[in-house]
Motif scaffolding. Structure first.
Motif, PDB file in Angstrom:
ATOM      1  N   THR A  97      40.529  82.832 -30.778  1.00  0.00           N
ATOM      2  CA  THR A  97      41.979  82.979 -30.787  1.00  0.00           C
ATOM      3  C   THR A  97      42.410  84.429 -30.969  1.00  0.00           C
ATOM      4  O   THR A  97      43.540  84.773 -30.657  1.00  0.00           O
ATOM      5  CB  THR A  97      42.600  82.112 -31.889  1.00  0.00           C
ATOM      6  OG1 THR A  97      42.009  82.470 -33.144  1.00  0.00           O
ATOM      7  CG2 THR A  97      42.361  80.651 -31.602  1.00  0.00           C
ATOM      8  N   HIS A 115      28.244  74.335 -22.407  1.00  0.00           N
ATOM      9  CA  HIS A 115      28.940  73.230 -21.751  1.00  0.00           C
ATOM     10  C   HIS A 115      28.226  72.781 -20.482  1.00  0.00           C
ATOM     11  O   HIS A 115      27.579  73.588 -19.802  1.00  0.00           O
ATOM     12  CB  HIS A 115      30.370  73.639 -21.364  1.00  0.00           C
ATOM     13  CG  HIS A 115      31.217  74.076 -22.514  1.00  0.00           C
ATOM     14  ND1 HIS A 115      31.299  73.379 -23.694  1.00  0.00           N
ATOM     15  CD2 HIS A 115      32.047  75.159 -22.653  1.00  0.00           C
ATOM     16  CE1 HIS A 115      32.132  73.995 -24.510  1.00  0.00           C
ATOM     17  NE2 HIS A 115      32.590  75.084 -23.916  1.00  0.00           N
ATOM     18  N   ARG A 141      41.345  72.117 -26.173  1.00  0.00           N
ATOM     19  CA  ARG A 141      42.524  72.984 -26.364  1.00  0.00           C
ATOM     20  C   ARG A 141      42.881  73.695 -25.066  1.00  0.00           C
ATOM     21  O   ARG A 141      44.068  73.843 -24.727  1.00  0.00           O
ATOM     22  CB  ARG A 141      42.258  74.000 -27.465  1.00  0.00           C
ATOM     23  CG  ARG A 141      43.419  74.963 -27.715  1.00  0.00           C
ATOM     24  CD  ARG A 141      43.145  75.895 -28.888  1.00  0.00           C
ATOM     25  NE  ARG A 141      44.243  76.812 -29.114  1.00  0.00           N
ATOM     26  CZ  ARG A 141      44.318  78.043 -28.606  1.00  0.00           C
ATOM     27  NH1 ARG A 141      43.321  78.488 -27.846  1.00  0.00           N
ATOM     28  NH2 ARG A 141      45.347  78.832 -28.854  1.00  0.00           N
ATOM     29  N   HIS A 142      41.868  74.144 -24.343  1.00  0.00           N
ATOM     30  CA  HIS A 142      42.123  74.820 -23.070  1.00  0.00           C
ATOM     31  C   HIS A 142      42.819  73.870 -22.094  1.00  0.00           C
ATOM     32  O   HIS A 142      43.812  74.245 -21.455  1.00  0.00           O
ATOM     33  CB  HIS A 142      40.805  75.311 -22.491  1.00  0.00           C
ATOM     34  CG  HIS A 142      40.942  76.011 -21.175  1.00  0.00           C
ATOM     35  ND1 HIS A 142      41.792  77.084 -20.967  1.00  0.00           N
ATOM     36  CD2 HIS A 142      40.338  75.789 -19.973  1.00  0.00           C
ATOM     37  CE1 HIS A 142      41.701  77.490 -19.717  1.00  0.00           C
ATOM     38  NE2 HIS A 142      40.828  76.718 -19.089  1.00  0.00           N
ATOM     39  N   ALA A 158      37.033  66.820 -20.742  1.00  0.00           N
ATOM     40  CA  ALA A 158      38.139  67.452 -21.462  1.00  0.00           C
ATOM     41  C   ALA A 158      39.421  67.406 -20.652  1.00  0.00           C
ATOM     42  O   ALA A 158      40.509  67.151 -21.200  1.00  0.00           O
ATOM     43  CB  ALA A 158      37.773  68.895 -21.806  1.00  0.00           C
ATOM     44  N   GLU A 209      35.195  77.927 -26.123  1.00  0.00           N
ATOM     45  CA  GLU A 209      34.585  77.063 -27.131  1.00  0.00           C
ATOM     46  C   GLU A 209      35.240  75.686 -27.165  1.00  0.00           C
ATOM     47  O   GLU A 209      34.578  74.659 -27.145  1.00  0.00           O
ATOM     48  CB  GLU A 209      34.684  77.731 -28.509  1.00  0.00           C
ATOM     49  CG  GLU A 209      33.824  77.084 -29.569  1.00  0.00           C
ATOM     50  CD  GLU A 209      32.387  77.580 -29.537  1.00  0.00           C
ATOM     51  OE1 GLU A 209      31.488  76.713 -29.616  1.00  0.00           O
ATOM     52  OE2 GLU A 209      32.159  78.791 -29.425  1.00  0.00           O
ATOM     53  N   ASP A 210      36.568  75.680 -27.215  1.00  0.00           N
ATOM     54  CA  ASP A 210      37.332  74.441 -27.372  1.00  0.00           C
ATOM     55  C   ASP A 210      37.933  74.042 -26.025  1.00  0.00           C
ATOM     56  O   ASP A 210      39.051  74.428 -25.679  1.00  0.00           O
ATOM     57  CB  ASP A 210      38.429  74.640 -28.420  1.00  0.00           C
ATOM     58  CG  ASP A 210      39.124  73.349 -28.825  1.00  0.00           C
ATOM     59  OD1 ASP A 210      38.984  72.349 -28.097  1.00  0.00           O
ATOM     60  OD2 ASP A 210      39.807  73.356 -29.869  1.00  0.00           O
TER      61      ASP A 210
END
Length: 225
Positions: A3, A167, A121-122, A175, A117-118
């Motif tokens: 972030t 990933h 969230r993306h 996702a 990473e997330d």
């Protein structure tokens, strides 16, 4: 994705500055592979724009109404701004798409999604800034389903200023499906003419390079429902 903003993506300045020349032929293939032909009325997002080369090339080939490139690396964004040469593009250093306050008709990323990473969230952030029915194209050959990834990941981690996740195709697709996207993928360089450069840190031979680009360089098309 981390972030906080960073200064540069890598600890090797020459590698980072050479990415535009290295990737231009792939960006041309990306542009030719997308569904959208006329971008004249569209607002375009490039997520992880680095030094801005993709949006400049896209505008020169298929002019769009306006574009925004975002990146965590402040120095890269400064270079991108200096090189836009009157094109209707705004480059910004940010980790939060909500800060843009804009909605887009089309979005891209090239060799960025593997560093996030997330992924949930993306996907959520892309959904929040992309119009329903619009596409996000994410291209990468860095994923754990590739037989080269086991050797590539530590090499990339060695010079990266952020952590390199692990990933696979299912992780990326899952996702985005969970956040309201229809997901499709292609081996989009299967028939492309590939520049042959001999062995390097990533490829032991040109045959290995051809195999990678024909089989493991993937274009995800995430369509927001």
């Amino acid at each position: 994705m981390v972030t906080q903003l960073i200064n540069t993506w890598t600890r090797e300045p020459l590698e980072e500055s050479g990415m535009t020349a290295e990737h231009t032929w792939i960006w041309r293939e990306m542009i030719s592979a997308i569904d959208e032909q006329d971008l004249s009325g569209q607002k375009v997002l490039d997520f992880g724009c680095n030094q801005g080369g993709f949006l400049r090339l896209l505008y020169d080939q298929r002019p769009f109404a306006s574009g925004v490139g975002v990146d965590l690396a402040q120095k890269a964004v400064d270079i991108a701004e200096a090189r836009k040469d009157g094109r209707p593009i705004d480059y910004r250093a940010t980790s939060d798409l909500a800060e843009l306050g804009e909605i887009f008709d089309l979005a891209f990323s090239h060799e960025v999604i593997y560093l996030i990473e997330d992924l949930a969230r993306h996907a959520e952030q892309i959904a929040s800034v992309l119009k329903p029915g619009s596409n996000y194209y994410a291209v990468t050959c860095c994923h754990k389903d590739s037989p080269l990834w086991a050797s590539w990941r530590p090499r990339i981690q060695a010079f990266s200023n952020i952590n390199v996740p692990d990933h696979g195709v299912a992780d990326i697709a899952g996702a985005f499906r969970a956040h309201g996207f229809d997901v499709a993928v292609s081996r989009f360089l299967a028939s492309a003419l590939v520049p042959l450069e001999g062995p390097n840190d990533y490829f032991q031979s040109d045959v290995e390079r051809l195999d990678c680009y024909a089989n493991w360089k993937l274009m995800f098309r995430m369509r927001r429902l």
